[in-house]
Design a protein around this motif. Sequence first.
Motif, short mmCIF file in Angstrom:
data_model
loop_
_atom_site.label_atom_id
_atom_site.label_comp_id
_atom_site.label_asym_id
_atom_site.label_seq_id
_atom_site.Cartn_x
_atom_site.Cartn_y
_atom_site.Cartn_z
N ASN A 1 10.16 17.81 1.43
CA ASN A 1 9.70 17.78 2.82
C ASN A 1 8.69 16.66 3.08
N MET A 2 8.72 15.66 2.20
CA MET A 2 7.72 14.59 2.33
C MET A 2 7.80 13.89 3.68
N GLU A 3 9.02 13.69 4.14
CA GLU A 3 9.23 13.00 5.42
C GLU A 3 8.46 13.71 6.54
N THR A 4 8.62 15.04 6.61
CA THR A 4 7.94 15.82 7.65
C THR A 4 6.42 15.63 7.57
N TRP A 5 5.88 15.84 6.37
CA TRP A 5 4.43 15.81 6.22
C TRP A 5 3.88 14.40 6.46
N MET A 6 4.50 13.40 5.81
CA MET A 6 3.93 12.05 5.87
C MET A 6 4.06 11.45 7.26
N THR A 7 5.19 11.72 7.94
CA THR A 7 5.35 11.16 9.29
C THR A 7 4.28 11.76 10.21
N ASN A 8 4.07 13.07 10.08
CA ASN A 8 3.06 13.71 10.93
C ASN A 8 1.63 13.26 10.57
N PHE A 9 1.37 13.13 9.27
CA PHE A 9 0.06 12.62 8.85
C PHE A 9 -0.18 11.24 9.46
N HIS A 10 0.87 10.41 9.39
CA HIS A 10 0.78 9.04 9.88
C HIS A 10 0.49 9.04 11.38
N ASN A 11 1.19 9.91 12.11
CA ASN A 11 0.96 9.99 13.56
C ASN A 11 -0.46 10.47 13.88
N LEU A 12 -0.93 11.44 13.09
CA LEU A 12 -2.27 11.97 13.36
C LEU A 12 -3.35 10.93 13.07
#
Length: 971
Positions: A234-245
Amino acid sequence: MELNEANLQTLTEFLRKTLDPDPTVRRPAEKFLESVEGNQNYPILLLTLLEKSQDNVIRVCAAVTFKNYIKRNWRCVEDEPNKISDADRTAIKANIVNLMLSSPEQIQKQLSDAISIIGREDFPQKWPDLLTEMVNRFQSGDFHIINGVLRTAHSLFKRYRHEFKSNELWLEIKLVLDTFAQPLTELFKATIELCQTHASDVNALKILFSSLTLISKLFYSLNFQDLPEFFEDNMETWMTNFHNLLTLDNKLLQTDDEEEAGLLELLKSQICDNAALYAQKYDEEFQPYLPRFVTDIWNLLVTTGQEVKYDLLVSNAIQFLASVCERPHYKHLFEDQNTLTSICEKVIVPNMEFRTADEEAFEDNSEEYIRRDLEGSDIDTRRRAACDLVRGLCKFFEGPVTAIFSGYVNSMLTEYAKNPRVNWKHKDAAIYLVTSLASKAQTQKHGITQANELVNLSEFFVNHILPDLKSPNVNEFPVLKADAIKYVMIFRSQLPKEQLLQAIPLLVNYLQAESIVAHTYTAHALERLFTMRGPNNTTLITAAEMAPFTEQLLNNLFKALALPGSSENEYIMKAIMRSFSLLQEAIVPYIPTLISQLTQKLLVVSKNPSKPHFNHYLFESLCLSVRITCKANPTTVSSFEEALFPVFTEILQNDVQEFVPYVFQVMSLLLEMHSSAIPSSYMALFPHLLQPVLWERTGNIPPLVRLLQAYLHKGGSTIASTAADKIPGLLGVFQKLIASKANDHQGFYLLNSIIEHMPVESITQYRKQIFILLFQRLQNSKTTKFIKSFLVFINLYCVKYGAIALQEIFDSIQPKMFGMVLEKIVIPEVQKVSGQIEKKICAVGITKILTECPAMMDTDYTKLWTPLLQALIGLFELPEDDSIPDDEHFIDIEDTPGYQTAFSQLAFAGKKEHDPIGDAVSNPKIHLAQSLHKLSTACPGRVPSMLSTSLNAEALQFLQGYLQAASVQLV
């Protein structure tokens, strides 16, 4: 305690009194609560109060008391009474999660901590449904409840960040991931969606962002040990959201406060931490996302202001860059000269500047400033992060980075020289830059141990540091003075000795500086310089070299304790201790003044002990004064007792828990100094030392045992003649200690002293009972530690009373018992005994059994004679057997539950190793040869025939060597 209104009322009254500032009201109330801790229903009463009391203060007080009660008592320690009944434990676990989630935030935090303390002991085995109960609450949609769950999960899983890898840990993390990872990810996505829905509702955003921060912290804990499969998928989910935040900027969440970090900053700081974790540990899997994060974090650094509220964010962001630039396969991102210049110019130099906020901390909050700057506390400062980034960059680009910074350092120093009064901050930044450039490796003990060859530290010292130290006004430019002192301290291993000797008298002056930071750094620098080792392992700085400054040093150190804000300054106290230790007999002329100052200080701090390190060094300094003076003149011990006993009496009468173990240690030291009989002042105290209540506290046991040993050593016969009625009490203490796996060795220390020093007739009637107690413990729980101590004791008994007495006492308990002990314990286990003196006692004891016990020569026991001799030769010649059976988990002697005052050993009250056999036997191998020779002349022919039939060849060869060395033969 019944669950009724009357008890709730009583408890409320006592809780209210514990908040009273007057110690005469507060102390008895605390004592009462301590006395009812063991009663059933006590924790349930506290939980009822914190749920139902009308008074908010009482609710919070009950919550704090409950948490501390759990902290002290939840963990079950073997051999210690279990203060929480099983019924209470079950009731607490059944109700606490619900209670925590429905309580206001202040109480929620306390209960959340309590859950994590219980969880550390009981989760997952004894509390399997904790996680499911918590995860189910995610569905509630109420973020007050959700945040309560997240906060508790965070305090529960936080330990995964620093636990050692083990199978149990992996299994526990796997269980947590199976239950928790999916719901956490769903919650993360849902919360981010809610943030968009409520983008304009500031109150909703505050709650949602605190949830996101907690979720990010949980992500860090769950990913710390290893990259879990779930998070990899699920890295895509977490990292994309971290990046957006990271790139998000919501005007509503920006705060006006310049000091306090807002929710946005806290969340972004944690995301930087998470990215750094992945860049360091899982760089292969993280590679596709890395460039994005480097760009975002770089932009973040360049656009974030200098306000204090951004400190954590900036230092975490810089730490991320530092961890990336150290990795070989990200090297290419930094190779370009322009990139390096840009990092130095835009990130490193601005974050090394001394800001107004730092200046305020330096002046008004010096304790916190010192903690951050000297001790490398957990709170990362911008400066420390920038320093780490310099170190990271120097790993691959030392040359170019040093060149870029040398330019900056020179221009900063030039600016300073133009107008020192206005531009002093430029010099401060220059010194900091030089320090971070020059230091490659650092240890607490030696300061900087590896330096950058491209920086000339000695030259910089002469040109820029020494002039500041030499300035006649110690109070001018306090920050630069503190920098100069710190420079000497951290580069002490790199600067030549003559420069250090030049600095010492200057530093002694700075002990009088008004600035707390300046005189604290000075004390710390002197203490570190005094511990440095020279070429032949003596101290680098000698007492003779200090002679011209001794008086001024001692004067200034004690004057520094009188400066505002430093009355309990642990660095000054440690410097006093270290100065005594270095100067040795040079302090004797000053002792009367020094002792009165130390006892005055002790009297003051004993009223309210709040600085454990300060107190420890204070007692160490007292011990050193006693040791050094009594070594020069043993009769001075009575003047120390006159000075110290009034304060000690007050400490013991008021039961100042933190100080009692120290007082016992200093008293042992004083008593051991006496050359003649035991003084009457000590005998008056003797009965009090046997009171059971003193022995309840784990921290008292080692120093009390040592004090009783000193009593026995100095006055065994006095005790037998004037306090014979106290001998059962003394043996009662032994009985209590021997029953505990953690303290049985202390019981043996006491028993060995009784055997060695008490007159034979005074303990004859108790001897059999002592052996019976030991055998009961052997049958019930036999541990390696117990057996080692038991072997030393029976051999000491044999040395003291003779082998026949040992054989007779064993056989009087049960026929043939002596043979069983030899066969089952002595022969197979003696190899485990460790310690020179312990081995010597066993060797001399076994030699006596072999050569002075007729039963060994002509009864059933004879078959054990050769195996016992073989075991003794093994004790001499084979390596020590330090194996421990699998089922015996290691019992740590120092492991005390909760935060009872653990025992703090005073280094300078150390007890000399005592050899009960002394010079009577100097070489046990030769003693064995001589004893065998004597036995063989008494019964000719027997010994050689026993040896030739059953002693193995190698052992026989060793024995021949002993006989030759002793110049004797067997007949």
